[in-house]
Every structure is written in structure tokens, then in C-alpha cells.
Design an enzyme around this catalytic site. Structure first.
Site, PDB file in Angstrom:
ATOM      1  N   GLU A  12      20.881 -16.492  38.613  1.00 45.34           N
ATOM      2  CA  GLU A  12      22.169 -16.395  37.914  1.00 45.34           C
ATOM      3  C   GLU A  12      22.003 -16.110  36.421  1.00 45.34           C
ATOM      4  OE1 GLU A  12      25.043 -19.107  40.752  1.00 45.34           O
ATOM      5  OE2 GLU A  12      23.720 -20.160  39.385  1.00 45.34           O
ATOM      6  N   GLY A  78      31.498 -19.571  46.913  1.00 44.83           N
ATOM      7  CA  GLY A  78      32.021 -19.303  48.248  1.00 44.83           C
ATOM      8  C   GLY A  78      33.514 -19.025  48.154  1.00 44.83           C
ATOM      9  N   MET A 169      29.330 -25.451  42.858  1.00 37.84           N
ATOM     10  CA  MET A 169      28.743 -26.778  42.698  1.00 37.84           C
ATOM     11  C   MET A 169      28.521 -27.215  41.247  1.00 37.84           C
ATOM     12  SD  MET A 169      26.198 -26.376  45.996  1.00 37.84           S
ATOM     13  CE  MET A 169      25.689 -28.070  46.167  1.00 37.84           C
ATOM     14  N   GLU A 170      29.031 -26.440  40.284  1.00 42.02           N
ATOM     15  CA  GLU A 170      28.804 -26.806  38.869  1.00 42.02           C
ATOM     16  C   GLU A 170      30.029 -26.685  37.960  1.00 42.02           C
ATOM     17  OE1 GLU A 170      26.874 -24.284  40.318  1.00 42.02           O
ATOM     18  OE2 GLU A 170      25.363 -25.722  40.996  1.00 42.02           O
ATOM     19  N   ASP A 193      29.601 -15.478  49.548  1.00 42.04           N
ATOM     20  CA  ASP A 193      29.883 -15.826  50.949  1.00 42.04           C
ATOM     21  C   ASP A 193      31.322 -16.285  51.033  1.00 42.04           C
ATOM     22  OD1 ASP A 193      29.941 -19.010  50.898  1.00 42.04           O
ATOM     23  OD2 ASP A 193      28.366 -18.340  49.556  1.00 42.04           O
TER      24      ASP A 193
HETATM   25  N1  ADE Z   1      27.879 -21.337  45.975  1.00 42.37           N
HETATM   26  C1  ADE Z   1      27.862 -20.171  46.656  1.00 42.37           C
HETATM   27  N2  ADE Z   1      28.433 -20.314  47.866  1.00 42.37           N
HETATM   28  C2  ADE Z   1      28.811 -21.603  47.964  1.00 42.37           C
HETATM   29  C3  ADE Z   1      29.442 -22.368  48.981  1.00 42.37           C
HETATM   30  N3  ADE Z   1      29.788 -21.818  50.133  1.00 42.37           N
HETATM   31  N4  ADE Z   1      29.660 -23.678  48.748  1.00 42.37           N
HETATM   32  C4  ADE Z   1      29.297 -24.234  47.578  1.00 42.37           C
HETATM   33  N5  ADE Z   1      28.690 -23.568  46.588  1.00 42.37           N
HETATM   34  C5  ADE Z   1      28.453 -22.259  46.771  1.00 42.37           C
END
Ligand code: ADE
Length: 226
Positions: A12, A78, A169-170, A193
Site C-alpha cells: 500500500e 472490501g 481494518m485501519e 474484493d
Molecule cells: N481489506 C481488503 N479487503 C478487506 C475485507 N474484505 N475485509 C476487511 N479488510 C479488507
């Protein structure tokens, strides 16, 4: 003003690191913080590692130790919102923790949704107009938790509770640290995703190209910034 640029993974931050000049490396918390320039803009760049606590710690450090006056989180996420696809971009209007009980809003810092900076958001929108992108651009809510979401039932729960554009997640950890330091922030995420049963494979396939796209957006922002 110095910009603090934070990514959770090496992928990243790779493109920004590659483009930096006058680089100096500083070690704190056993990690490398890179100070230097993108064009004429002063930056501090760090790879904070995955998760909310790392994110908040390192955002606090870029503000308090490296004197960043604005914090920009770049990376992947995501996709959750309707009509948001892999390789689309989400620019935060606000960020929230999806794995906190609602009661937490009664306690310091008394905030459920951390509002992103409008000027940084407008600058990112302008940047997206001149960077070749592989997807569409969306502005909206980002939710954060210490969980990789790859289950349609969990995804559906997030839609019901938060109606977010995407999950990662951050971001909210960085938003929280920025908020308590009265420092503007923005989160820029490209979808790797769709946070469903195909998420693991999609993540592996798209991590590099998606991370690269978010980094390209912040590079253009720094070029356009006054
Ligand atoms: N970062 C990228 N894809 C993610 C997902 N599906 N869940 C949490 N963090 C992510």
C-alpha cells in the site's frame, strides 16, 4: 504543512516510497517512518501494520512525533455498498468502528462517526478526475474492524447496521487518532474484493493493482495541493 501518509501493508505504501525524494528513515515502535518530499510537498510515510490499534498508534505518531498537519490513509478494502465493484475507489466522508458496541459513544471521545476533512475530500475528487482509474469513484462511509470480512452473512450485517461503502481494518483507527489531535484526515481505498465468499481469492489477485491505484490518487493530490 507536512502530510502524513499511512498504509497498513508494504504494497500500500510502495509507490509513494518509490516517488519520494530527500528520504530520511526514522525508527519508532520498531518500524520505519520515512520523511521526505513528493514534489515540493513535505511528507512522512509509514507502513503501520494491520488493525485498528496499529493504525491509531501510528497516526498519533505521525501527528505528534513527525508534526503532520493532515493524515491520509491509503490502501485497499472490501466493497460493501450497492453498485460498488472491485477496483472502484471509495473516498471517506466519515469512518466508524463496526466492531464496537454502540454504548461506546457515551465515553471519550464521544464519537461514533469520525468526519473526514472536506477540503482533502474535494482534493481527492479532483485527483481522481486526472488519474487513469480502473473503476468508478464513490464518496461515503467506511467501516473498520479487526476482521477480514469474507462471509456474506457478516457483510449483510454491516449493511444493516451501517450502510457503508466498504470495510477495512485501519481507517477508523486513523480517524480516531486524528480526531483527538484535531487534525484533518481522509481515507482513500480501492476495492480489492467484495467482502464475500470470493474475498480471499480476489484479495490475492487484486492487492497489488488496487494498492497501486490508491497510492496514485494520493500522489496526484499532493501535486494538485496548494
Ligand atoms: N481489506 C481488503 N479487503 C478487506 C475485507 N474484505 N475485509 C476487511 N479488510 C479488507
Amino acid at each position: 504543512m507536512r502530510y502524513g501518509i499511512i498504509g497498513a501493508l508494504d504494497e500500500e505504501i510502495a509507490l509513494v516510497k518509490e516517488q519520494m525524494t530527500g528520504v530520511e528513515e526514522h525508527t519508532l515502535y520498531g518500524r520505519s517512518f520515512y520523511t521526505g518530499y513528493i514534489g515540493e510537498k513535505e511528507i512522512v510515510l509509514v507502513c503501520c501494520g494491520v488493525g485498528k490499534v496499529n493504525a491509531a498508534l501510528f497516526a498519533n505518531a505521525v501527528i505528534r512525533e513527525f508534526h503532520a498537519g493532515a493524515v491520509i490513509n491509503i490502501g485497499i478494502a472490501g466493497a460493501i455498498g450497492a453498485g460498488i465493484s472491485v477496483m472502484d475507489v471509495v473516498l471517506s466522508t466519515e469512518a466508524a468502528f463496526h466492531d464496537q458496541d454502540e454504548i461506546m459513544v457515551k465515553y471519550y471521545p464521544f464519537c461514533r462517526y469520525f468526519k473526514a476533512d472536506e477540503k482533502l475530500l474535494a482534493l481527492a475528487q479532483r485527483s481522481c478526475e486526472s488519474v487513469p482509474l480502473h473503476g468508478k469513484v464513490h464518496c461515503g462511509r467506511i467501516v473498520t474492524g479487526d476482521q477480514f470480512v469474507n462471509d456474506p452473512a457478516v457483510k449483510h450485517g454491516l449493511v444493516e447496521r451501517f450502510d457503508p461503502c466498504c470495510t477495512e481494518m485501519e481507517g477508523a483507527g486513523i480517524a480516531h487518532a486524528s480526531f483527538v489531535n484535531d487534525t484533518p484526515f481522509l481515507i482513500i481505498r480501492t476495492m480489492s474484493d467484495s467482502a464475500d465468499e470470493g474475498a480471499d481469492d480476489s484479495y490475492d489477485n487484486f492487492i497489488d493493482v488496487a494498492a497501486h491505484q490508491s497510492a496514485a490518487i494520493v500522489l496526484k493530490m499532493l501535486e494538485l495541493a496548494e
